[in-house]
Design a protein around this motif. Structure first.
Motif, PDB file in Angstrom:
ATOM      1  N   GLN A   1      -3.416-100.606   4.671  1.00 55.78           N
ATOM      2  CA  GLN A   1      -4.479 -99.573   4.785  1.00 55.78           C
ATOM      3  C   GLN A   1      -3.862 -98.374   4.179  1.00 55.78           C
ATOM      4  OE1 GLN A   1      -7.210 -98.857   4.721  1.00 55.78           O
ATOM      5  NE2 GLN A   1      -8.437-100.066   6.062  1.00 55.78           N
ATOM      6  N   VAL A   2      -4.869 -97.465   3.892  1.00 60.79           N
ATOM      7  CA  VAL A   2      -4.430 -96.129   3.420  1.00 60.79           C
ATOM      8  C   VAL A   2      -5.191 -95.090   4.165  1.00 60.79           C
ATOM      9  CG1 VAL A   2      -4.391 -94.409   1.308  1.00 60.79           C
ATOM     10  CG2 VAL A   2      -3.859 -97.180   0.937  1.00 60.79           C
ATOM     11  N   GLN A   3      -4.428 -93.930   4.289  1.00 59.49           N
ATOM     12  CA  GLN A   3      -4.899 -92.847   5.067  1.00 59.49           C
ATOM     13  C   GLN A   3      -4.818 -91.501   4.260  1.00 59.49           C
ATOM     14  OE1 GLN A   3      -2.125 -94.735   7.120  1.00 59.49           O
ATOM     15  NE2 GLN A   3      -3.879 -95.994   7.385  1.00 59.49           N
ATOM     16  N   LEU A   4      -5.873 -91.029   4.064  1.00 58.58           N
ATOM     17  CA  LEU A   4      -5.888 -89.570   3.129  1.00 58.58           C
ATOM     18  C   LEU A   4      -6.384 -88.596   4.223  1.00 58.58           C
ATOM     19  CD1 LEU A   4      -7.741 -91.133   0.172  1.00 58.58           C
ATOM     20  CD2 LEU A   4      -5.277 -90.965   0.613  1.00 58.58           C
ATOM     21  N   VAL A   5      -5.457 -87.566   4.280  1.00 61.15           N
ATOM     22  CA  VAL A   5      -5.743 -86.241   5.141  1.00 61.15           C
ATOM     23  C   VAL A   5      -5.854 -85.397   4.289  1.00 61.15           C
ATOM     24  CG1 VAL A   5      -4.893 -84.809   6.877  1.00 61.15           C
ATOM     25  CG2 VAL A   5      -4.468 -87.339   6.953  1.00 61.15           C
ATOM     26  N   GLU A   6      -7.062 -84.382   3.970  1.00 59.04           N
ATOM     27  CA  GLU A   6      -7.180 -83.351   3.162  1.00 59.04           C
ATOM     28  C   GLU A   6      -7.110 -82.055   4.080  1.00 59.04           C
ATOM     29  OE1 GLU A   6     -11.015 -85.780   1.706  1.00 59.04           O
ATOM     30  OE2 GLU A   6     -10.366 -85.115   3.737  1.00 59.04           O
ATOM     31  N   SER A   7      -6.706 -81.014   3.276  1.00 56.81           N
ATOM     32  CA  SER A   7      -6.469 -79.592   3.894  1.00 56.81           C
ATOM     33  C   SER A   7      -6.648 -78.625   2.916  1.00 56.81           C
ATOM     34  CB  SER A   7      -5.172 -79.499   4.614  1.00 56.81           C
ATOM     35  OG  SER A   7      -4.219 -79.601   3.780  1.00 56.81           O
ATOM     36  N   GLY A   8      -6.992 -77.528   3.253  1.00 61.52           N
ATOM     37  CA  GLY A   8      -7.232 -76.324   2.530  1.00 61.52           C
ATOM     38  C   GLY A   8      -8.449 -75.719   2.366  1.00 61.52           C
ATOM     39  N   GLY A   9      -9.364 -76.397   2.941  1.00 57.10           N
ATOM     40  CA  GLY A   9     -10.887 -75.789   2.800  1.00 57.10           C
ATOM     41  C   GLY A   9     -11.132 -74.637   3.445  1.00 57.10           C
ATOM     42  N   GLY A  10     -12.253 -74.231   3.386  1.00 59.00           N
ATOM     43  CA  GLY A  10     -12.344 -72.893   4.177  1.00 59.00           C
ATOM     44  C   GLY A  10     -13.610 -72.073   3.519  1.00 59.00           C
ATOM     45  N   LEU A  11     -13.821 -70.665   3.918  1.00 59.97           N
ATOM     46  CA  LEU A  11     -14.674 -69.989   3.296  1.00 59.97           C
ATOM     47  C   LEU A  11     -14.085 -68.828   2.331  1.00 59.97           C
ATOM     48  CD1 LEU A  11     -17.616 -68.412   3.722  1.00 59.97           C
ATOM     49  CD2 LEU A  11     -16.965 -67.194   5.455  1.00 59.97           C
ATOM     50  N   VAL A  12     -14.615 -68.648   1.242  1.00 60.43           N
ATOM     51  CA  VAL A  12     -14.226 -67.578   0.245  1.00 60.43           C
ATOM     52  C   VAL A  12     -15.146 -67.053  -0.384  1.00 60.43           C
ATOM     53  CG1 VAL A  12     -13.895 -69.217  -1.556  1.00 60.43           C
ATOM     54  CG2 VAL A  12     -12.329 -67.626  -1.562  1.00 60.43           C
ATOM     55  N   GLY A 100      -4.308-100.544  -8.362  1.00 58.16           N
ATOM     56  CA  GLY A 100      -4.416-101.495  -9.427  1.00 58.16           C
ATOM     57  C   GLY A 100      -5.237-102.311  -8.785  1.00 58.16           C
ATOM     58  N   TYR A 101      -5.517-102.690  -7.716  1.00 64.10           N
ATOM     59  CA  TYR A 101      -6.574-104.040  -7.003  1.00 64.10           C
ATOM     60  C   TYR A 101      -7.858-103.362  -6.908  1.00 64.10           C
ATOM     61  CZ  TYR A 101      -2.010-105.661  -6.035  1.00 64.10           C
ATOM     62  OH  TYR A 101      -0.498-106.280  -6.047  1.00 64.10           O
ATOM     63  N   ARG A 102      -8.220-102.213  -7.455  1.00 65.32           N
ATOM     64  CA  ARG A 102      -9.240-101.885  -7.443  1.00 65.32           C
ATOM     65  C   ARG A 102      -9.712-101.204  -5.930  1.00 65.32           C
ATOM     66  NH1 ARG A 102     -10.424 -99.674 -12.213  1.00 65.32           N
ATOM     67  NH2 ARG A 102     -12.612 -99.640 -11.749  1.00 65.32           N
ATOM     68  N   ASP A 103      -9.029-101.326  -5.135  1.00 67.38           N
ATOM     69  CA  ASP A 103      -9.302-100.683  -3.629  1.00 67.38           C
ATOM     70  C   ASP A 103      -9.409 -99.219  -3.865  1.00 67.38           C
ATOM     71  OD1 ASP A 103      -6.672-103.048  -2.558  1.00 67.38           O
ATOM     72  OD2 ASP A 103      -8.817-103.401  -2.589  1.00 67.38           O
ATOM     73  N   GLU A 104     -10.316 -98.915  -3.085  1.00 66.50           N
ATOM     74  CA  GLU A 104     -10.890 -97.459  -3.161  1.00 66.50           C
ATOM     75  C   GLU A 104     -10.706 -96.993  -1.625  1.00 66.50           C
ATOM     76  OE1 GLU A 104     -13.793 -96.885  -6.655  1.00 66.50           O
ATOM     77  OE2 GLU A 104     -14.810 -97.600  -4.701  1.00 66.50           O
ATOM     78  N   TYR A 105     -10.257 -95.580  -1.613  1.00 66.06           N
ATOM     79  CA  TYR A 105     -10.131 -95.097  -0.094  1.00 66.06           C
ATOM     80  C   TYR A 105     -10.572 -93.736  -0.174  1.00 66.06           C
ATOM     81  CZ  TYR A 105      -7.106 -99.121   0.434  1.00 66.06           C
ATOM     82  OH  TYR A 105      -6.555-100.173   0.332  1.00 66.06           O
ATOM     83  N   TRP A 106     -10.996 -93.106   0.816  1.00 69.05           N
ATOM     84  CA  TRP A 106     -11.630 -91.736   0.857  1.00 69.05           C
ATOM     85  C   TRP A 106     -10.879 -91.166   1.981  1.00 69.05           C
ATOM     86  CZ3 TRP A 106     -14.945 -90.161  -2.780  1.00 69.05           C
ATOM     87  CH2 TRP A 106     -15.515 -91.107  -3.656  1.00 69.05           C
ATOM     88  N   GLY A 107     -10.735 -89.791   1.905  1.00 66.99           N
ATOM     89  CA  GLY A 107     -10.430 -88.985   2.939  1.00 66.99           C
ATOM     90  C   GLY A 107     -11.670 -88.436   3.725  1.00 66.99           C
ATOM     91  N   GLN A 108     -11.488 -87.851   4.854  1.00 65.61           N
ATOM     92  CA  GLN A 108     -12.683 -87.446   5.934  1.00 65.61           C
ATOM     93  C   GLN A 108     -13.385 -86.197   5.285  1.00 65.61           C
ATOM     94  OE1 GLN A 108      -9.482 -86.395   6.298  1.00 65.61           O
ATOM     95  NE2 GLN A 108      -9.661 -84.346   6.909  1.00 65.61           N
ATOM     96  N   GLY A 109     -13.045 -85.637   4.258  1.00 69.47           N
ATOM     97  CA  GLY A 109     -13.649 -84.462   3.641  1.00 69.47           C
ATOM     98  C   GLY A 109     -13.134 -83.039   4.414  1.00 69.47           C
TER      99      GLY A 109
END
Length: 116
Positions: A1-12, A100-109
């Motif tokens: 499994q792959v975990q993706l963790v985003e950061s840096g969003g906000g109000l500008v 390369g196996y075409r598996d796709e993963y998404w962060g939580q946004g």
């Protein structure tokens, strides 16, 4: 499994800048394609930018010249530098990774809000 963790969003304010980061862990490879998508309220999720293992990039026309995608394989991280932000850039931004196996993963946004 792959975990993706985003950061840096906000109000500008319009004309400002933000930098998004996405750190990956799990079954990842340096050959993975990495990218960013966004979804505004009531709209479909659209590609913003993508970067290959060879660092070839592709951008949505609406962000060309304003956004820059980059990656640091040593840190398993992809970045999105967003400059000259506009109110129409307001959306939830999602990190994306494909192996390369075409598996796709998404962060939580992460929410980006640009005020006029």
């Amino acid at each position: 499994q792959v975990q993706l963790v985003e950061s840096g969003g906000g109000l500008v304010q319009a004309g400002g800048s933000l930098r998004l980061s996405c750190a990956a862990s799990g079954s990842i490879f340096s050959s993975d394609v990495m990218g960013w998508y966004r979804q505004a309220p009531g709209k479909q999720r659209d590609l913003v930018a993508i970067i290959s293992s060879g660092r070839s990039t592709n951008y949505a026309d609406s962000v060309k010249g304003r956004f820059t995608i980059s990656r640091d394989n040593a840190k398993n991280t992809v970045y999105l530098q967003m400059n000259s932000l506009k109110p129409e850039d307001t959306a939830i931004y999602y990190c994306y990774r494909r192996n390369g196996y075409r598996d796709e993963y998404w962060g939580q946004g992460t929410q980006v809000t640009v005020s006029s």
